[in-house]
Design a protein around this motif. Sequence first.
Motif, PDB file in Angstrom:
ATOM      1  N   HIS A  19      -5.476   0.280  13.531  1.00  0.00           N
ATOM      2  CA  HIS A  19      -6.115   1.438  13.988  1.00  0.00           C
ATOM      3  C   HIS A  19      -4.959   2.581  14.613  1.00  0.00           C
ATOM      4  CE1 HIS A  19     -10.374  -0.032  14.826  1.00  0.00           C
ATOM      5  NE2 HIS A  19      -9.759  -0.654  13.717  1.00  0.00           N
ATOM      6  N   GLY A  20      -3.733   2.563  13.900  1.00  0.00           N
ATOM      7  CA  GLY A  20      -2.870   3.624  14.182  1.00  0.00           C
ATOM      8  C   GLY A  20      -3.118   4.665  13.345  1.00  0.00           C
ATOM      9  N   PRO A  21      -2.191   5.938  13.165  1.00  0.00           N
ATOM     10  CA  PRO A  21      -2.315   6.858  12.505  1.00  0.00           C
ATOM     11  C   PRO A  21      -1.992   6.568  10.913  1.00  0.00           C
ATOM     12  CG  PRO A  21      -0.351   7.190  13.792  1.00  0.00           C
ATOM     13  CD  PRO A  21      -0.954   5.989  14.236  1.00  0.00           C
ATOM     14  N   ALA A  22      -1.116   5.683  10.804  1.00  0.00           N
ATOM     15  CA  ALA A  22      -0.968   5.134   9.387  1.00  0.00           C
ATOM     16  C   ALA A  22      -0.267   3.835   9.115  1.00  0.00           C
ATOM     17  CB  ALA A  22       0.215   6.269   8.578  1.00  0.00           C
ATOM     18  N   ILE A  23      -0.267   3.462   7.886  1.00  0.00           N
ATOM     19  CA  ILE A  23       0.583   2.266   7.690  1.00  0.00           C
ATOM     20  C   ILE A  23       1.325   2.310   6.526  1.00  0.00           C
ATOM     21  CG2 ILE A  23      -1.069   0.747   8.696  1.00  0.00           C
ATOM     22  CD1 ILE A  23      -2.499   0.208   5.878  1.00  0.00           C
ATOM     23  N   GLY A  24       2.214   1.455   6.222  1.00  0.00           N
ATOM     24  CA  GLY A  24       3.268   1.938   4.947  1.00  0.00           C
ATOM     25  C   GLY A  24       4.221   0.897   4.877  1.00  0.00           C
ATOM     26  N   CYS A  25       5.319   1.113   4.019  1.00  0.00           N
ATOM     27  CA  CYS A  25       6.342   0.265   3.528  1.00  0.00           C
ATOM     28  C   CYS A  25       7.543   1.079   3.111  1.00  0.00           C
ATOM     29  CB  CYS A  25       6.182  -1.020   2.633  1.00  0.00           C
ATOM     30  SG  CYS A  25       5.711  -0.570   1.029  1.00  0.00           S
ATOM     31  N   VAL A  26       8.699   0.648   3.444  1.00  0.00           N
ATOM     32  CA  VAL A  26       9.963   1.119   2.816  1.00  0.00           C
ATOM     33  C   VAL A  26      10.441  -0.176   1.837  1.00  0.00           C
ATOM     34  CG1 VAL A  26      12.266   1.690   3.304  1.00  0.00           C
ATOM     35  CG2 VAL A  26      10.361   2.479   4.787  1.00  0.00           C
ATOM     36  N   ILE A  27      10.679   0.268   0.684  1.00  0.00           N
ATOM     37  CA  ILE A  27      11.078  -0.621  -0.352  1.00  0.00           C
ATOM     38  C   ILE A  27      12.723  -0.127  -0.584  1.00  0.00           C
ATOM     39  CG2 ILE A  27      11.150  -1.435  -2.707  1.00  0.00           C
ATOM     40  CD1 ILE A  27       8.238  -0.290  -2.604  1.00  0.00           C
TER      41      ILE A  27
END
Length: 358
Positions: A19-27
Amino acid sequence: MSGNTFGTLFAVTNFGESHGPAIGCVIDGCPPGMALSEADIQPELDRRRPGTSKFVTQRNEADQVEILSGVYQGQTTGTPICLLIRNTDQRSKDYGDITQTFRPGHADYTYWRKFGVRDPRGGGRSSARLTAPTVAAGAVARKWLQERYGTTFRGCMTQVGELAIGFDGWEHVANNPFFAPVADVSAIEDYMNALRKAGDSCGARLRVTAQHVPVGLGEPIYDRLDADIAKAMMGLNAVKGVEIGDGFASVAHKGSMHGDAILPGGQFASNHDGGVLGGISSGQDLEVAVAIKPTSSILVPRPSINTAGEPVEVITKGRHDPCVGIRATPILEALLALVVMDHALRHRAQCGDVAHPV
């Protein structure tokens, strides 16, 4: 919190909360020079995203991916690729009743005991929402492997709860919300409707496979290909079992039957070992089966405790998958792709100039 990066040469660091502003990843470690855009990634996210049928959580996230770095003029540069997915349909108030209690079977209790604090909104960091960045990273790996080796990945559901699912053909998987390889899914629909009406949940068994896998991927002893596959699969929320090849059925086999006969040209007569021998890929299809436990957030009252250690009864409201296995297929495909990608780069670095007479 450590433990958020997977891989050695193709390393993926996952970040964000449900429920944060965004999710993601760094490759980090993607080879340069590969054409890459959001359009290469979005189709895989669309397969996984919530709200696609009445049988999954009705959280309505578009899961639109944004490439923030690592791509210039449509090509990967060899620098870290940051992928961002914004959260747009959170309902944090749904979790107000469990801020001081723990859902049986969920990570609420263990997170609280470990860190002394937890984010109860949608499970925070322990939410299956965090599998979306994994699918995005897997799409990048899949593209490189397909272009380099012709490697492809596909998966399906083979059992939901007590209901075994047959196999009519891979062509059916994309035509129903269960990723089931059968033409008629009415029995599955009836089973899930009854489950939803009861406010309960169930587990699932899934199969994922990779074809056209190069020979030689994997390292002896501690970094075996099958060991890393098992680690990746067990890193998925709710996974409680992983089998490679015939898995536990191998216990009943005789050695005279189980050993896959090797034929001229490096072909095999069978694939009981699931494409891995001695922790190294044999060139056969990788065959993996995964067992997923029932969803922990259900409407059925269950005994638990609160943060003061007092007995309570827990009912979890909100939007949840009655079977998390329904949307797991594209995630498992992505995880397998990440493992194969990492080992492909490691093999290229160490053994890329080894000659093969066979």
